[in-house]
Design an enzyme around this catalytic site. Sequence first.
Site, PDB file in Angstrom:
ATOM      1  N   CYS B 100       0.894  -1.146   0.000  1.00 10.61           N
ATOM      2  CA  CYS B 100       0.000   0.000   0.000  1.00 10.61           C
ATOM      3  C   CYS B 100       0.943   1.209   0.000  1.00 10.61           C
ATOM      4  CB  CYS B 100      -0.865  -0.023   1.253  1.00 10.61           C
ATOM      5  SG  CYS B 100      -2.096   1.270   1.233  1.00 10.61           S
ATOM      6  N   HIS B 333       4.258   2.161   1.795  1.00 12.34           N
ATOM      7  CA  HIS B 333       4.239   2.280   3.262  1.00 12.34           C
ATOM      8  C   HIS B 333       3.793   0.995   3.983  1.00 12.34           C
ATOM      9  CE1 HIS B 333       0.323   4.795   2.596  1.00 12.34           C
ATOM     10  NE2 HIS B 333      -0.024   3.545   2.803  1.00 12.34           N
ATOM     11  N   ASN B 334       3.662  -0.102   3.233  1.00 13.55           N
ATOM     12  CA  ASN B 334       3.474  -1.432   3.842  1.00 13.55           C
ATOM     13  C   ASN B 334       4.441  -2.386   3.144  1.00 13.55           C
ATOM     14  OD1 ASN B 334       1.324  -0.568   5.399  1.00 13.55           O
ATOM     15  ND2 ASN B 334      -0.189  -1.899   4.460  1.00 13.55           N
ATOM     16  N   GLY B 383      -3.032  12.518   4.256  1.00 12.22           N
ATOM     17  CA  GLY B 383      -3.905  12.822   5.392  1.00 12.22           C
ATOM     18  C   GLY B 383      -5.327  12.364   5.125  1.00 12.22           C
ATOM     19  N   HIS B 408       3.478   7.829   7.925  1.00  6.40           N
ATOM     20  CA  HIS B 408       2.850   7.619   6.607  1.00  6.40           C
ATOM     21  C   HIS B 408       1.552   8.380   6.412  1.00  6.40           C
ATOM     22  CE1 HIS B 408      -0.220   5.184   8.433  1.00  6.40           C
ATOM     23  NE2 HIS B 408      -0.634   4.677   7.305  1.00  6.40           N
ATOM     24  N   GLY B 411      -3.059   8.965  10.838  1.00  8.13           N
ATOM     25  CA  GLY B 411      -3.297   7.969  11.893  1.00  8.13           C
ATOM     26  C   GLY B 411      -4.674   8.143  12.512  1.00  8.13           C
TER      27      GLY B 411
END
Lengths: 153, 485
Positions: B100, B333-334, B383, B408, B411
């Site tokens: 991802c 980011h994964n 975001g 990343h 959150g």
Amino acid sequence: MATKGRRHSDYRFLSNIALADIAFVARGDSLQSLFESAARALTEVMVDRRTVVGRVTRRIDVRSPTVDRLLYDFLTELIVVKDVDSLLFKDFKVSIAPGRGERRLACEMRGEEIDRDRHALRNDVKAVTMHMFGVKKAGGKAGRWEATVVLDI
Amino acid sequence: MTEVKNAKQISDVVWEIPPSYKAGMNVPARIYATKKLIEEMDSGVFEQVTNVAMLPGIVKYSYAMADAHWGYGFPIGGVAAFDLEKGVISPGGIGFDINCGMRLVRTNLRLSEVKPKIKELVDLLFRLVPTGVGVKGTVRMNQSQFEDVMRWGVKWCAENDYGWEDDVSKVEEGGFIKGADPSKVSQQASSRGISQLGTLGSGNHYCEVQVVDPARFFDAKMGKQFGLVHDDQVVVMVHCGSRGFGHQVASDYLRVFDSAMKRYSITVRDRELACAPFSSNEGADYYGAMVCAANMAFANRQVIVHRIREAFKQVFRKDPEALDMHIIYDVCHNIAKVERHKVEGGSRDVLVHRKGATRSFGPGHPDIPPAYRALGQPVIIGGSMETGSYLLLGTEKAMEETFGSTAHGSGRTMSRTAAKKQVSGRDLQQRMEKNGIYVKAATWEGLAEEAGMAYKDISEVVETMHQAGISLKVAALRPIGNIKG
């Protein structure tokens, strides 16, 4: 198909667990009804089942070494069928039989191909996680089963 | 020394939980956060970041970035590096949505040119980029071609008219990670993924039209190096991954590892941390399959960008080349990757897991494309669809402190179930439109779950990482149009 013990089956979604994902607890008066509850809960994450018509019948068979792996594999199979055949299901009839060193599940399901105009679609479930995952006999009522499932969204 | 939730304050934005916190921790845990962020972090982060610290062969620290929140196995926002011989690989440290990631594409259009056409543009994007439950893409291929996608990622796309030649170099790892082994991918995974190239999915995945925020264009000189020359320039951001293909690869190997752990005498506090030695057959098989999924994710974002270029061409009646629609950068980011880092006074290869964390390599690193190498790696932080995103820059300090890793996104602070109890999708869409963001979503409920109030303040997350010197602010990007699954 097993029908005994299917008097009561249900599920509820849990808030504030694995925040980006969706968690639920499913229950059943038998292992079969627990699996059916979990299948319904999984499907409700993806679509409002009231908008799905049972025009297609499909059967899946799963073999796994333990009860909790059987549930994991069964729910994963439903996600696969959603992606590969674009099918979502309205209802589920599960039978479970013991085998040599394994559990065997057969599930007959009624549903239909995804229709973006008619179905109230929700989230595309990515996978069943093993976080907090487990099947256990619930305390209290005899023979009652419970499973906790966290789905990756 | 200030202590919050058993974490000792190391600096204004770094906190540490010592190995004495929990029996079995091999290394301390480090959390990047302001006092406010750490006080507001959910308990799951502390439990999970310290569980990760117990995994065999972990090196230096178990990290949680400023956007950390309760995930499964690893916290989201988690980073952990492992020794290649003594350490493990864990599907739960990567996530089901393998690779991802975020991609940022620039245009030479300005806000005044795009604003009058935003509804037409977003509606067309929604038609061209399939979104939502069980959706299929428009790229038809056979198994052999799909295996080429697994091996070559963006390179396959560029060679098959789904991209430009220079797209390849603007993607992390040059658009494909070496080491893909399609023979380690199950037939079920291939069946799930073969028809999904170019699809967005659902959850928090989106394609967003954004504008450089004039008031928060922090480093215009650096922005210019990435082609951002105006302070109201329009860009497009894509957030998605490897779709059902990666999800199935992860599910397949989670089961393999769940059984294999006994063989390697590994016990974990959470079954989602199931792992195997990286040097084992199971570890090698998963790595080979995981890289296939990572490369498919690069290709997925590439086909989506191809469609985005088509949409801009139709709406603005200009070729995408004339609109300067080049990729600024694309980050995973994964992921888990073998990278060379400074460890215990020397330099050696380690396996870095980033789960909801972004690579943030500093200037001069050979893995940064030549055009940006002297500057540092572009970092894309996505975001919520209400509050906007950021373009940042990787630093040498990240190399020293966090295995070249940063946050990343913003959150989550609220679960999906809780979010949709607080706002309806229709109300949210109207509110966003009043605020200058035109959003088109596959489902109302899905939209409600992604409301800005369900997330942390992204500016505080970005500020934390900037203050720590891990990733530096270049520009804030304000949404004006969004499609989501």
